[in-house]
Design a protein around this motif. Structure first.
Motif, PDB file in Angstrom:
ATOM      1  N   PRO A  14       0.905  -1.526   0.239  1.00  0.00           N
ATOM      2  CA  PRO A  14       0.324   0.153   0.293  1.00  0.00           C
ATOM      3  C   PRO A  14       1.043   1.615  -0.076  1.00  0.00           C
ATOM      4  O   PRO A  14       1.858   1.632   0.429  1.00  0.00           O
ATOM      5  CB  PRO A  14      -0.561  -0.043   0.896  1.00  0.00           C
ATOM      6  N   GLY A  15       0.668   2.406  -0.939  1.00  0.00           N
ATOM      7  CA  GLY A  15       1.604   3.446  -0.563  1.00  0.00           C
ATOM      8  C   GLY A  15       2.017   3.752  -2.092  1.00  0.00           C
ATOM      9  O   GLY A  15       2.875   4.212  -2.334  1.00  0.00           O
ATOM     10  N   GLY A  16       2.174   2.082  -2.797  1.00  0.00           N
ATOM     11  CA  GLY A  16       3.501   2.102  -3.898  1.00  0.00           C
ATOM     12  C   GLY A  16       2.842   2.572  -4.815  1.00  0.00           C
ATOM     13  O   GLY A  16       1.739   2.989  -4.781  1.00  0.00           O
ATOM     14  N   SER A  17       3.750   2.352  -6.428  1.00  0.00           N
ATOM     15  CA  SER A  17       3.282   2.494  -7.283  1.00  0.00           C
ATOM     16  C   SER A  17       3.440   0.864  -7.991  1.00  0.00           C
ATOM     17  O   SER A  17       4.425   0.266  -8.008  1.00  0.00           O
ATOM     18  CB  SER A  17       4.180   3.300  -7.966  1.00  0.00           C
ATOM     19  N   ASN A  84      -0.724   5.349  -9.050  1.00  0.00           N
ATOM     20  CA  ASN A  84       0.907   5.474  -7.824  1.00  0.00           C
ATOM     21  C   ASN A  84      -0.001   5.767  -6.612  1.00  0.00           C
ATOM     22  O   ASN A  84      -1.111   5.465  -6.608  1.00  0.00           O
ATOM     23  CB  ASN A  84       1.169   7.040  -7.994  1.00  0.00           C
ATOM     24  N   SER A  85       0.317   5.994  -5.690  1.00  0.00           N
ATOM     25  CA  SER A  85      -0.788   5.998  -4.406  1.00  0.00           C
ATOM     26  C   SER A  85      -1.559   4.671  -3.790  1.00  0.00           C
ATOM     27  O   SER A  85      -2.589   4.990  -3.646  1.00  0.00           O
ATOM     28  CB  SER A  85      -1.320   7.227  -4.106  1.00  0.00           C
ATOM     29  N   VAL A 122      -1.978  -5.253  -4.424  1.00  0.00           N
ATOM     30  CA  VAL A 122      -1.969  -4.335  -3.233  1.00  0.00           C
ATOM     31  C   VAL A 122      -1.957  -4.737  -1.920  1.00  0.00           C
ATOM     32  O   VAL A 122      -3.462  -5.240  -1.433  1.00  0.00           O
ATOM     33  CB  VAL A 122      -2.189  -3.102  -3.305  1.00  0.00           C
ATOM     34  N   SER A 123      -0.862  -5.253  -1.268  1.00  0.00           N
ATOM     35  CA  SER A 123      -1.333  -6.324  -0.347  1.00  0.00           C
ATOM     36  C   SER A 123       0.481  -6.226   0.483  1.00  0.00           C
ATOM     37  O   SER A 123       1.383  -5.513   0.392  1.00  0.00           O
ATOM     38  CB  SER A 123      -1.570  -7.673   0.166  1.00  0.00           C
ATOM     39  N   SER A 124      -0.074  -5.674   2.036  1.00  0.00           N
ATOM     40  CA  SER A 124       1.464  -5.664   2.855  1.00  0.00           C
ATOM     41  C   SER A 124       1.610  -6.790   4.017  1.00  0.00           C
ATOM     42  O   SER A 124       3.213  -7.156   4.111  1.00  0.00           O
ATOM     43  CB  SER A 124       1.677  -4.743   4.370  1.00  0.00           C
TER      44      SER A 124
END
Length: 124
Positions: A14-17, A84-85, A122-124
C-alpha cells in the motif's frame, strides 16, 4: 482487428507504485484500462483519446483521479497506466481495451478488443 497484451502487474505494498503496459498490434484506436476485482463487475479505470498529432484527452473515474495516469506512445503502439499511492482496494485484474471509434467512454460495450489481463495485488 487488434491484439492487446498487458504486462507489468505484480505485488506491491500500500502506498506503492506500479506501471502497466499494453502492447497493441495496430494503431489508431482509443485505448482504455478497466479492472475487475473478485466477485465484482469490471469497471472503468482510464481512457485516452488523441485529438490531434500531439494533443490528447484523458478520462478517469473519481476513484483513481489524481493517482493513476494513462498515456500512450503511438509510434510504438503502446499504452501505459502509471498507478501511484496504491490502495488495497485497487487489487484486481487489469485489462487493456481498444475502441476503433474516437469516443473515449467508460462503457465496456464500446470496446470490442481486450487483452488477457494482468494481476495487480496491493498488500502488505
Amino acid at each position: 482487428q487488434v491484439q492487446l497484451v498487458e504486462s507489468g502487474g505484480g505485488l506491491v505494498q500500500p502506498g506503492g507504485s506500479l506501471r502497466l503496459s499494453c502492447a497493441a498490434s495496430a494503431s489508431g484506436y482509443t485505448m482504455a484500462w478497466f479492472r475487475q476485482a473478485p466477485a465484482k463487475e469490471r469497471e472503468f479505470v482510464a481512457a485516452i483519446r488523441w485529438t490531434g498529432r500531439s494533443t490528447y484527452r484523458t478520462y478517469y473515474p473519481d476513484s483513481v483521479k489524481g493517482r493513476f495516469t494513462i498515456s500512450s506512445d503511438n509510434a510504438k503502439n503502446m499504452a501505459y497506466l502509471q498507478m501511484n499511492s496504491l490502495k488495497s482496494e485497487d487489487t484486481a485484474v487489469y485489462y487493456c481495451a481498444a475502441n476503433p471509434n474516437l469516443a473515449a467512454t467508460s462503457l465496456r460495450s464500446d470496446y470490442p478488443y481486450w487483452g488477457q489481463g494482468t494481476q495487480v495485488t496491493v498488500s502488505s
